[in-house]
Each structure stands twice: as structure tokens, then as C-alpha cells.
Design a protein around this motif. Structure first.
Motif, PDB file in Angstrom:
ATOM      1  N   GLN A  12      39.602  51.726  29.813  1.00 49.57           N
ATOM      2  CA  GLN A  12      40.369  50.751  29.035  1.00 49.57           C
ATOM      3  C   GLN A  12      39.893  49.326  29.310  1.00 49.57           C
ATOM      4  O   GLN A  12      39.794  48.494  28.399  1.00 49.57           O
ATOM      5  CB  GLN A  12      41.860  50.878  29.370  1.00 49.57           C
ATOM      6  CG  GLN A  12      42.772  50.011  28.514  1.00 49.57           C
ATOM      7  CD  GLN A  12      42.895  50.530  27.093  1.00 49.57           C
ATOM      8  OE1 GLN A  12      43.305  51.658  26.863  1.00 49.57           O
ATOM      9  NE2 GLN A  12      42.515  49.700  26.117  1.00 49.57           N
ATOM     10  N   ILE A  15      36.209  48.566  27.488  1.00 53.08           N
ATOM     11  CA  ILE A  15      35.955  48.794  26.067  1.00 53.08           C
ATOM     12  C   ILE A  15      35.204  47.596  25.485  1.00 53.08           C
ATOM     13  O   ILE A  15      35.675  46.459  25.572  1.00 53.08           O
ATOM     14  CB  ILE A  15      37.276  49.002  25.293  1.00 53.08           C
ATOM     15  CG1 ILE A  15      38.007  50.250  25.795  1.00 53.08           C
ATOM     16  CG2 ILE A  15      37.002  49.104  23.795  1.00 53.08           C
ATOM     17  CD1 ILE A  15      37.299  51.547  25.558  1.00 53.08           C
ATOM     18  N   LYS A 279      28.016  51.975  31.530  1.00 53.19           N
ATOM     19  CA  LYS A 279      27.924  50.900  30.548  1.00 53.19           C
ATOM     20  C   LYS A 279      26.673  50.084  30.816  1.00 53.19           C
ATOM     21  O   LYS A 279      26.328  49.810  31.968  1.00 53.19           O
ATOM     22  CB  LYS A 279      29.175  50.005  30.654  1.00 53.19           C
ATOM     23  CG  LYS A 279      29.348  48.995  29.549  1.00 53.19           C
ATOM     24  CD  LYS A 279      30.677  48.256  29.728  1.00 53.19           C
ATOM     25  CE  LYS A 279      30.941  47.273  28.603  1.00 53.19           C
ATOM     26  NZ  LYS A 279      32.216  46.532  28.809  1.00 53.19           N
ATOM     27  N   THR A 306      37.732  56.255  23.103  1.00 50.88           N
ATOM     28  CA  THR A 306      36.856  55.107  23.342  1.00 50.88           C
ATOM     29  C   THR A 306      36.198  54.658  22.045  1.00 50.88           C
ATOM     30  O   THR A 306      36.190  53.462  21.704  1.00 50.88           O
ATOM     31  CB  THR A 306      35.776  55.457  24.387  1.00 50.88           C
ATOM     32  OG1 THR A 306      36.402  55.774  25.625  1.00 50.88           O
ATOM     33  CG2 THR A 306      34.823  54.290  24.597  1.00 50.88           C
ATOM     34  N   MET A 309      38.710  52.910  19.773  1.00 49.33           N
ATOM     35  CA  MET A 309      39.052  51.549  20.200  1.00 49.33           C
ATOM     36  C   MET A 309      37.927  50.569  19.909  1.00 49.33           C
ATOM     37  O   MET A 309      38.164  49.438  19.489  1.00 49.33           O
ATOM     38  CB  MET A 309      39.416  51.543  21.685  1.00 49.33           C
ATOM     39  CG  MET A 309      40.819  52.055  21.966  1.00 49.33           C
ATOM     40  SD  MET A 309      41.273  51.952  23.705  1.00 49.33           S
ATOM     41  CE  MET A 309      40.991  53.626  24.230  1.00 49.33           C
ATOM     42  N   ILE A 310      36.675  51.000  20.108  1.00 50.98           N
ATOM     43  CA  ILE A 310      35.552  50.124  19.779  1.00 50.98           C
ATOM     44  C   ILE A 310      35.493  49.891  18.264  1.00 50.98           C
ATOM     45  O   ILE A 310      34.966  48.880  17.799  1.00 50.98           O
ATOM     46  CB  ILE A 310      34.212  50.709  20.263  1.00 50.98           C
ATOM     47  CG1 ILE A 310      34.267  51.077  21.750  1.00 50.98           C
ATOM     48  CG2 ILE A 310      33.085  49.705  20.069  1.00 50.98           C
ATOM     49  CD1 ILE A 310      33.014  51.782  22.263  1.00 50.98           C
TER      50      ILE A 310
END
Length: 389
Positions: A12, A15, A279, A306, A309-310
Motif C-alpha cells: 500500500q 503503490i 520495485k 495493486t 490501484m495503479i
């Protein structure tokens, strides 16, 4: 090794910021509006007939003289005098002098004379200008999911392109010397590769269309080079297999050399313990377990939220429903579990064949039941956390 909730929290806070783009209405399918849309026109843009019938200019009699007709799309108008009528069709423009529209089944017509059954009310069956929406009013709010109805509404307003949050391109890297493409002869020691197409279909089901599939043998240099290519060309990379601690599991080492920051590696869960998240340059990398059921479980629980949300959606990692369990369940586990299950109106039933390698029961499942670690009994009817698939 971290807990499931800790893994959620780490993801979270990492993101990437959603990116915007402008695209056509067809390309906007299942994307999220990044800006609110105001209506460029009144809808309807003219007084409009709600059905087939006759428009009249009212007077004291029930009889009217028919002086013409107006079809949908006609630009010609009439100036009606009291006691005059025009035949009109659904969607056609109503003259300003038209005061009421009477459905065709409620009139009697003899030659050019129209006889009503009752005196109509002013504005009956006439859609006023801007009845649905007025010019400059809010049409759709930022954050709206553009489904067929929303896109149809925008098209009706004359909109041709919209600002949306971009949906990510996804690279899928499948590793393993033991894997064969379906259709080839199955030789001893080999298995058919299924994770790649499984993940690709799961992405397509979620309307992520830009997907590329890569395959690589269990060799460090090949693994590193393939991962480097996938990361260069995609915003999200999914790796299937090669992330555990075996002698021929090279994914973790390759990602380290490619300067992928480890967010976490191994989660206290079953299936899917060796899950990796990383990442690099605002790109997300997930290394999923090679066992098919574990791979798909991690996709639904971690990867899909994920991606959503992106893409600007208001998704959550803990988006579960509380549903009563249909049978007693004994929990005796040191790891939290995601159990394949099937939800009906009567509750949720845990399916058999829960092993991480088994997709046969997953193909029957429409849910995952989250069961925290511990030693306890769940009784029939007890409420459990359910991820609906």
C-alpha cells in the motif's frame, strides 16, 4: 518472514502514482476517469417526443386537424394553431407550439381529423430540453469506472475522447527447465506449462490488454537478461517460478543484480509462502510461486489489487466479505491460509484438493476464504473473510 497484513501495508505504501492519458471511448473501456466530465450540451437538445402519437396545440374541443408529421431526425418544424395537430414519432423534435403529446393508442383518426378520448395535460409525454442533463452540469465524476452505460452516455453527449488513468502493460516471465508448451509430446520429467496462459487470461479478464509472455530456462544469465528486457518494456512484471531457495532458482539473484528493491520476500501464508514483491523506477515486480494454485492465489490477493490501484481504482487488499461457513472446519496451522471455496446463497463451502499445485478445485472456486493462523475450531455458520473472485 512477514505476515499477510504486513505485506498488504508494505504494498500500500509503495503503490506508484497513477498515470493519466487521453483515449477514445472504445479504448476507455473499463478504465477509470482521471478528471470529471461536464456535459457539453443539453440532453435532450430539443423538446422531444417520448413515444409515437400526436402533438397538439390545445383548445376546448377533443377534435383536432392533422396538418403533417414529424419523424425522428426531421429538421422541419410546424407552427401549430389552437386545434391543430401533427403526427410525431419517438425521439422526434416537438414544435415550440406543441403543448401535449397523446399516444397513438389513445386517439381515433379519420382522414385528417384527430379525436381524443380525454383532454390531455400540458406537456404530457414531451421531454423538455435538458431533462436528462443540462449543459455544463456534471456528467461523470472523476473516479468513475467507464462501463458500457457510461461510455454510451458520453457518446450521447457528443464526447469522443476522455481523460483516464492508464492501465499498465504487464510482462509475464515463466521460468523452468521442466516446462513444455501444451501440444508437444509429454516426455519423462516434463510438465505442461500453464501459469503463463493462466496469468494472461486472468489479466485479460480484468481488462489489462497489453500483456507480453516470456519464457526462460533455469540459467542465471538467461534469467537476468529476460527479466531486464521485461522490466524495460513493462510497468508491471510478473515472474512465475524460480523465486524459492533451490539450487536452480535464480530469480531473486537476478532481480538483485538488476537493482530491484526488495519490498518483501516470503509471507507467512499458505499457499504462496515464497512470494516476492519489489520495485524499481516506479515499476512493480512480483515473483510468484511456481505451483499453479499458489501462483493464482497470489495474483488475486496481491497483484490484481495493486494493478487496480495503479490504474486509479479505489481497490483494497482486504476487500473481503463476511460470509457464514457451510461446514465445521478445524484450523491447526502455523501459517495463514487462503482456501479455495465456493459461495452460494446458503454460505461458503471449502473445497477439497487445497494443495498449492492443484488447479482442478480452483477451476470450480468462485472465492478464497482467508483463515488466520492458529489452533481453533470454526463451526458451521461462523462468519469468515471471503475474497470473491
Amino acid at each position: 518472514m512477514i505476515t499477510v497484513s504486513e505485506a498488504f501495508s508494505i504494498l500500500q505504501s509503495n503503490i506508484p502514482t497513477p498515470q493519466e492519458e487521453n483515449c477514445s471511448l472504445l479504448e476507455a473501456r473499463k478504465k477509470i476517469l482521471s478528471q470529471s466530465i461536464l456535459s457539453p450540451i443539453n440532453m435532450p437538445p430539443f423538446r422531444q417526443s417520448a413515444m409515437d402519437g400526436y402533438v397538439v396545440c390545445l383548445h376546448e374541443s377533443l377534435s383536432y386537424q392533422i396538418i403533417g408529421e414529424i419523424k425522428a431526425g426531421d429538421a422541419e418544424s410546424f407552427v401549430l394553431q389552437p386545434g391543430q395537430a401533427v403526427k410525431i414519432f419517438t425521439g422526434a423534435p416537438v414544435p415550440d407550439s406543441g403543448q401535449a403529446m397523446i399516444p397513438i393508442e389513445k386517439v381515433l383518426v379519420e382522414q385528417s381529423v384527430l379525436t381524443l378520448q380525454t383532454i390531455p395535460k400540458l406537456h404530457d409525454n414531451i421531454r423538455p430540453i435538458g431533462e436528462q442533463i443540462k449543459k455544463e452540469d456534471l456528467a461523470l465524476e472523476k473516479g468513475t469506472l467507464l462501463d458500457a452505460a457510461a461510455i454510451g452516455f458520453l457518446a450521447a453527449l457528443g464526447v469522443t475522447s476522455v481523460p483516464v488513468y492508464k492501465k499498465q502493460s504487464v510482462g509475464i516471465v515463466v521460468t523452468g527447465n521442466e516446462l513444455l508448451a501444451p501440444g508437444l509430446p509429454l516426455t519423462y520429467g516434463k510438465v505442461y506449462e500453464s501459469n503463463g496462459v493462466m496469468l494472461e487470461v486472468a489479466l485479460l479478464d480484468a481488462f489489462y490488454q497489453n500483456v507480453t509472455l516470456y519464457s526462460v530456462k533455469d540459467d542465471f544469465e538467461s534469467t537476468k537478461n529476460t527479466l531486464q528486457e521485461a522490466i524495460a518494456h513493462h510497468e508491471v512484471v510478473l515472474v512465475s517460478g524460480g523465486i524459492s531457495v533451490g539450487d536452480y532458482d535464480f530469480v531473486a539473484q537476478a532481480l538483485q543484480e538488476l537493482q530491484v528493491k526488495t519490498l518483501f520476500h516470503t509471507v507467512n501464508q499458505k499457499p504462496g509462502k515464497p512470494l516476492f514483491a519489489g520495485k524499481v523506477n516506479e515499476k512493480m515486480i512480483f515473483a510468484l510461486p511456481g505451483n499453479p494454485a499458489a501462483c493464482l492465489t497470489c495474483f488475486y490477493v496481491y497483484v490484481l489489487p495493486t494493478l487496480q490501484m495503479i490504474s486509479g481504482a479505489s481497490a483494497r487488499f482486504d476487500a473481503t466479505k463476511r460470509i457464514g461457513i457451510k461446514d465445521n472446519l478445524t484450523v491447526n496451522a502455523t501459517r495463514s491460509q487462503f482456501l479455495k471455496a465456493f459461495v452460494t446463497d446458503e454460505g461458503v463451502k471449502i473445497l477439497s484438493h487445497q494443495a498449492s499445485s492443484m488447479l482442478n478445485s480452483f477451476s470450480l472456486a468462485n472465492a478464497l476464504v482467508y483463515v488466520p493462523e492458529g489452533n481453533y475450531e470454526l463451526q458451521k455458520g461462523d462468519m469468515v473473510q471471503v475474497y470473491l473472485l
